[in-house]
Design a protein around this motif. Sequence first.
Motif, PDB file in Angstrom:
ATOM      1  N   GLY A 130       0.778  -1.261   0.086  1.00 45.08           N
ATOM      2  CA  GLY A 130       0.009  -0.110  -0.088  1.00 45.08           C
ATOM      3  C   GLY A 130       0.939   1.191  -0.191  1.00 45.08           C
ATOM      4  O   GLY A 130       2.071   1.231   0.122  1.00 45.08           O
ATOM      5  N   SER A 131       0.327   2.440  -0.342  1.00 46.86           N
ATOM      6  CA  SER A 131       0.977   3.631  -0.264  1.00 46.86           C
ATOM      7  C   SER A 131       1.723   3.905   1.158  1.00 46.86           C
ATOM      8  O   SER A 131       2.661   4.730   1.015  1.00 46.86           O
ATOM      9  CB  SER A 131      -0.243   4.833  -0.631  1.00 46.86           C
ATOM     10  OG  SER A 131      -0.924   5.068   0.689  1.00 46.86           O
ATOM     11  N   LEU A 132       1.434   3.405   2.090  1.00 44.41           N
ATOM     12  CA  LEU A 132       2.212   3.776   3.500  1.00 44.41           C
ATOM     13  C   LEU A 132       2.957   2.316   3.725  1.00 44.41           C
ATOM     14  O   LEU A 132       3.407   2.471   4.806  1.00 44.41           O
ATOM     15  CB  LEU A 132       1.001   4.106   4.568  1.00 44.41           C
ATOM     16  CG  LEU A 132       0.058   5.002   4.459  1.00 44.41           C
ATOM     17  CD1 LEU A 132      -1.018   5.294   5.538  1.00 44.41           C
ATOM     18  CD2 LEU A 132       0.837   6.458   4.526  1.00 44.41           C
ATOM     19  N   GLY A 133       3.046   1.497   2.898  1.00 41.08           N
ATOM     20  CA  GLY A 133       3.767   0.432   3.246  1.00 41.08           C
ATOM     21  C   GLY A 133       3.431  -0.415   4.252  1.00 41.08           C
ATOM     22  O   GLY A 133       4.615  -0.736   5.408  1.00 41.08           O
ATOM     23  N   TYR A 134       2.219  -0.742   4.748  1.00 40.60           N
ATOM     24  CA  TYR A 134       2.062  -1.622   5.736  1.00 40.60           C
ATOM     25  C   TYR A 134       2.432  -2.909   5.819  1.00 40.60           C
ATOM     26  O   TYR A 134       2.560  -3.683   6.904  1.00 40.60           O
ATOM     27  CB  TYR A 134       0.399  -1.694   5.929  1.00 40.60           C
ATOM     28  CG  TYR A 134      -0.344  -0.407   6.414  1.00 40.60           C
ATOM     29  CD1 TYR A 134       0.622   0.080   7.571  1.00 40.60           C
ATOM     30  CD2 TYR A 134      -1.300   0.231   6.085  1.00 40.60           C
ATOM     31  CE1 TYR A 134      -0.079   1.399   8.246  1.00 40.60           C
ATOM     32  CE2 TYR A 134      -1.758   1.475   6.728  1.00 40.60           C
ATOM     33  CZ  TYR A 134      -1.223   1.915   7.815  1.00 40.60           C
ATOM     34  OH  TYR A 134      -1.722   2.885   8.460  1.00 40.60           O
ATOM     35  N   LEU A 149      11.213  -6.951  -6.157  1.00 43.34           N
ATOM     36  CA  LEU A 149      10.975  -5.693  -6.326  1.00 43.34           C
ATOM     37  C   LEU A 149      10.122  -5.527  -5.217  1.00 43.34           C
ATOM     38  O   LEU A 149       9.131  -5.821  -4.859  1.00 43.34           O
ATOM     39  CB  LEU A 149      10.370  -5.490  -7.674  1.00 43.34           C
ATOM     40  CG  LEU A 149      10.930  -5.677  -8.733  1.00 43.34           C
ATOM     41  CD1 LEU A 149      10.182  -5.368 -10.084  1.00 43.34           C
ATOM     42  CD2 LEU A 149      12.348  -5.254  -9.114  1.00 43.34           C
ATOM     43  N   ALA A 150      10.409  -4.614  -3.907  1.00 44.17           N
ATOM     44  CA  ALA A 150       9.794  -4.245  -2.851  1.00 44.17           C
ATOM     45  C   ALA A 150       9.391  -2.858  -2.726  1.00 44.17           C
ATOM     46  O   ALA A 150      10.316  -1.870  -2.474  1.00 44.17           O
ATOM     47  CB  ALA A 150      10.619  -4.790  -1.416  1.00 44.17           C
ATOM     48  N   VAL A 151       8.165  -2.418  -2.979  1.00 46.57           N
ATOM     49  CA  VAL A 151       7.844  -1.032  -3.009  1.00 46.57           C
ATOM     50  C   VAL A 151       7.482  -0.759  -1.553  1.00 46.57           C
ATOM     51  O   VAL A 151       6.276  -1.348  -1.038  1.00 46.57           O
ATOM     52  CB  VAL A 151       6.588  -0.868  -4.107  1.00 46.57           C
ATOM     53  CG1 VAL A 151       6.286   0.702  -3.832  1.00 46.57           C
ATOM     54  CG2 VAL A 151       7.012  -1.122  -5.249  1.00 46.57           C
ATOM     55  N   CYS A 152       8.143  -0.122  -0.864  1.00 45.95           N
ATOM     56  CA  CYS A 152       7.808   0.451   0.559  1.00 45.95           C
ATOM     57  C   CYS A 152       6.687   1.847   0.655  1.00 45.95           C
ATOM     58  O   CYS A 152       6.282   2.173   2.000  1.00 45.95           O
ATOM     59  CB  CYS A 152       9.215   0.949   1.237  1.00 45.95           C
ATOM     60  SG  CYS A 152      10.268  -0.617   1.093  1.00 45.95           S
ATOM     61  N   GLY A 153       6.535   2.527  -0.450  1.00 42.02           N
ATOM     62  CA  GLY A 153       5.592   3.606  -0.349  1.00 42.02           C
ATOM     63  C   GLY A 153       6.137   4.622   0.401  1.00 42.02           C
ATOM     64  O   GLY A 153       7.527   4.990   0.257  1.00 42.02           O
ATOM     65  N   SER A 157      14.483   1.845   4.541  1.00 40.43           N
ATOM     66  CA  SER A 157      16.142   1.676   5.183  1.00 40.43           C
ATOM     67  C   SER A 157      16.313   0.055   5.637  1.00 40.43           C
ATOM     68  O   SER A 157      17.472  -0.279   5.605  1.00 40.43           O
ATOM     69  CB  SER A 157      16.077   2.469   6.534  1.00 40.43           C
ATOM     70  OG  SER A 157      15.769   3.964   6.096  1.00 40.43           O
ATOM     71  N   GLN A 158      15.339  -0.487   6.126  1.00 34.16           N
ATOM     72  CA  GLN A 158      15.645  -1.829   6.791  1.00 34.16           C
ATOM     73  C   GLN A 158      15.720  -2.519   5.377  1.00 34.16           C
ATOM     74  O   GLN A 158      16.492  -3.487   5.592  1.00 34.16           O
ATOM     75  CB  GLN A 158      14.199  -2.273   7.526  1.00 34.16           C
ATOM     76  CG  GLN A 158      13.887  -1.777   8.792  1.00 34.16           C
ATOM     77  CD  GLN A 158      12.829  -2.185   9.432  1.00 34.16           C
ATOM     78  OE1 GLN A 158      11.871  -2.897   8.641  1.00 34.16           O
ATOM     79  NE2 GLN A 158      12.481  -2.111  10.760  1.00 34.16           N
ATOM     80  N   LEU A 159      15.145  -2.460   4.380  1.00 34.28           N
ATOM     81  CA  LEU A 159      15.224  -3.435   3.227  1.00 34.28           C
ATOM     82  C   LEU A 159      16.574  -3.187   2.374  1.00 34.28           C
ATOM     83  O   LEU A 159      17.252  -4.162   1.955  1.00 34.28           O
ATOM     84  CB  LEU A 159      14.136  -3.084   2.190  1.00 34.28           C
ATOM     85  CG  LEU A 159      12.670  -3.695   2.888  1.00 34.28           C
ATOM     86  CD1 LEU A 159      11.696  -3.594   1.537  1.00 34.28           C
ATOM     87  CD2 LEU A 159      12.665  -4.981   3.452  1.00 34.28           C
ATOM     88  N   THR A 161      17.938 -11.607  -5.083  1.00 35.99           N
ATOM     89  CA  THR A 161      18.281 -10.256  -5.230  1.00 35.99           C
ATOM     90  C   THR A 161      17.184  -9.343  -5.073  1.00 35.99           C
ATOM     91  O   THR A 161      16.160  -9.627  -5.524  1.00 35.99           O
ATOM     92  CB  THR A 161      18.808 -10.193  -6.703  1.00 35.99           C
ATOM     93  OG1 THR A 161      19.716 -11.108  -7.140  1.00 35.99           O
ATOM     94  CG2 THR A 161      19.323  -8.729  -6.809  1.00 35.99           C
ATOM     95  N   LEU A 162      17.552  -8.495  -4.123  1.00 31.00           N
ATOM     96  CA  LEU A 162      16.424  -7.545  -3.823  1.00 31.00           C
ATOM     97  C   LEU A 162      16.793  -6.055  -4.149  1.00 31.00           C
ATOM     98  O   LEU A 162      17.679  -5.489  -4.285  1.00 31.00           O
ATOM     99  CB  LEU A 162      16.366  -7.547  -2.213  1.00 31.00           C
ATOM    100  CG  LEU A 162      15.572  -6.407  -1.572  1.00 31.00           C
ATOM    101  CD1 LEU A 162      13.921  -6.777  -1.840  1.00 31.00           C
ATOM    102  CD2 LEU A 162      15.700  -6.532   0.150  1.00 31.00           C
ATOM    103  N   TYR A 163      15.481  -5.578  -4.684  1.00 37.05           N
ATOM    104  CA  TYR A 163      15.588  -4.139  -5.155  1.00 37.05           C
ATOM    105  C   TYR A 163      14.452  -3.301  -4.367  1.00 37.05           C
ATOM    106  O   TYR A 163      13.392  -3.244  -4.805  1.00 37.05           O
ATOM    107  CB  TYR A 163      15.090  -3.968  -6.592  1.00 37.05           C
ATOM    108  CG  TYR A 163      16.031  -4.977  -7.425  1.00 37.05           C
ATOM    109  CD1 TYR A 163      17.184  -4.153  -8.082  1.00 37.05           C
ATOM    110  CD2 TYR A 163      15.901  -6.329  -7.912  1.00 37.05           C
ATOM    111  CE1 TYR A 163      18.115  -5.041  -8.821  1.00 37.05           C
ATOM    112  CE2 TYR A 163      16.538  -7.020  -8.484  1.00 37.05           C
ATOM    113  CZ  TYR A 163      17.890  -6.297  -9.163  1.00 37.05           C
ATOM    114  OH  TYR A 163      18.552  -7.215 -10.002  1.00 37.05           O
ATOM    115  N   PRO A 164      14.907  -2.633  -3.352  1.00 39.20           N
ATOM    116  CA  PRO A 164      13.870  -1.802  -2.424  1.00 39.20           C
ATOM    117  C   PRO A 164      13.549  -0.577  -3.111  1.00 39.20           C
ATOM    118  O   PRO A 164      14.489   0.163  -3.919  1.00 39.20           O
ATOM    119  CB  PRO A 164      14.473  -1.625  -1.225  1.00 39.20           C
ATOM    120  CG  PRO A 164      15.780  -2.669  -1.315  1.00 39.20           C
ATOM    121  CD  PRO A 164      16.216  -2.737  -2.757  1.00 39.20           C
TER     122      PRO A 164
END
Length: 390
Positions: free
Chosen positions: A215-219, A239-243, A250-252, A264-267
Amino acid sequence: MKVLILSVTAGYGHHAAARAVSDQLLARGAEVKTIDVYQVLSPAVKQTIDKGYRLTARRTPALYRKVYGLAEHPHSGWIDTSGINMIQLFNKLNAAKFQRVLRDFPADLLLCTHVFAAQLVNEMKKRGVLTIPALGIVTDYTLHPYWEDVPCLDWIVTASELLNLAAVKRGLNPSRLLPLGIPIQAKFSQTLNLKEAAALLRLDPKLPTVLIMGGSLGYADSRKIILQLAHSPQPLQILAVCGRNQKQYSQLMKLKAQLKDSCTLYPYGFTDYVDIMMSAADCLITKPGGLTVTEALAKKLPMLLVNPLPGHEERNAEFLVNNGVAVRITRTFPVDEALHSLFLNPQRLDMMRAMMHLLSHPDAAEKLADFVIELGCQNSSEAKELNEGD
């Protein structure tokens, strides 16, 4: 033609739907204004609705689920809650105040992307101080509480014709239903194959790609999900979208350096390239917010659903799973097992995409804009005939 769109800040979806319709109406030459109803009536109430919704849904989900259920079925409990609606009372007290907005922007038609805004418009039409056509837009795969309490709105736009029976059972006249779909931006219906999208994102098109959204708030608890996926037997691109959740981003970024080579992670933070990511992905892991899952349906992207908010998102999950386009992650069916099962069954993936083709309404915003413009032309023609008759 002048169109006034009324939204309410309670999550991302209502404003996103308003923007999608606004873009289409502007492209057709309409003059459009979008406002947050409670920002005009009372900024304090606006903040209370937005923060109260987010905090209650996340911190006390059992309570929120109970309140939502009572609002859906006010006559089913030991106490009749049909007359308990503080927002409705607030709208009644402030309907006259809102008339100033209409004087400043004399609209030919109103669109409401939230039921609270629809309640306000319903009150004004009931009093006879508002006579222009008004439409409500439901932004989830369910009929939220109180949509049955706005009989003065001319039409209700729903996410799917499959919801018509539920709407009629809740008391809506089927002639008022417009099952056009949830409005989303046109870019989600544009064709972009996986190789093209992967090249834009600098991904390996030969490796399975998973998109995670909260979600837009990265819940969503993306870190927990990624750690589970890291044990997957196949190499993955994630692909991890944190909103707007800067803490999660920062954690990701720290986690990215710790993962083994096979994962392979792409925050990403808040991004406008979700449509490209969906085109590059083989699967979406997300909480079932109405706009996000509608965008995924348009992109024919199979979904694994996690952490639904109580109430409307749980109803979204039920609809999507029961119609064969998503899988629900549970404590006993974790995400790594669900993904592994899905990737080992290409026939099921094909069936999910086929069902998505049947369920999706990627052109909902365009069809709604066409309906509004045609309605405006009809009203102008009728007004002209009346003037000539006089």
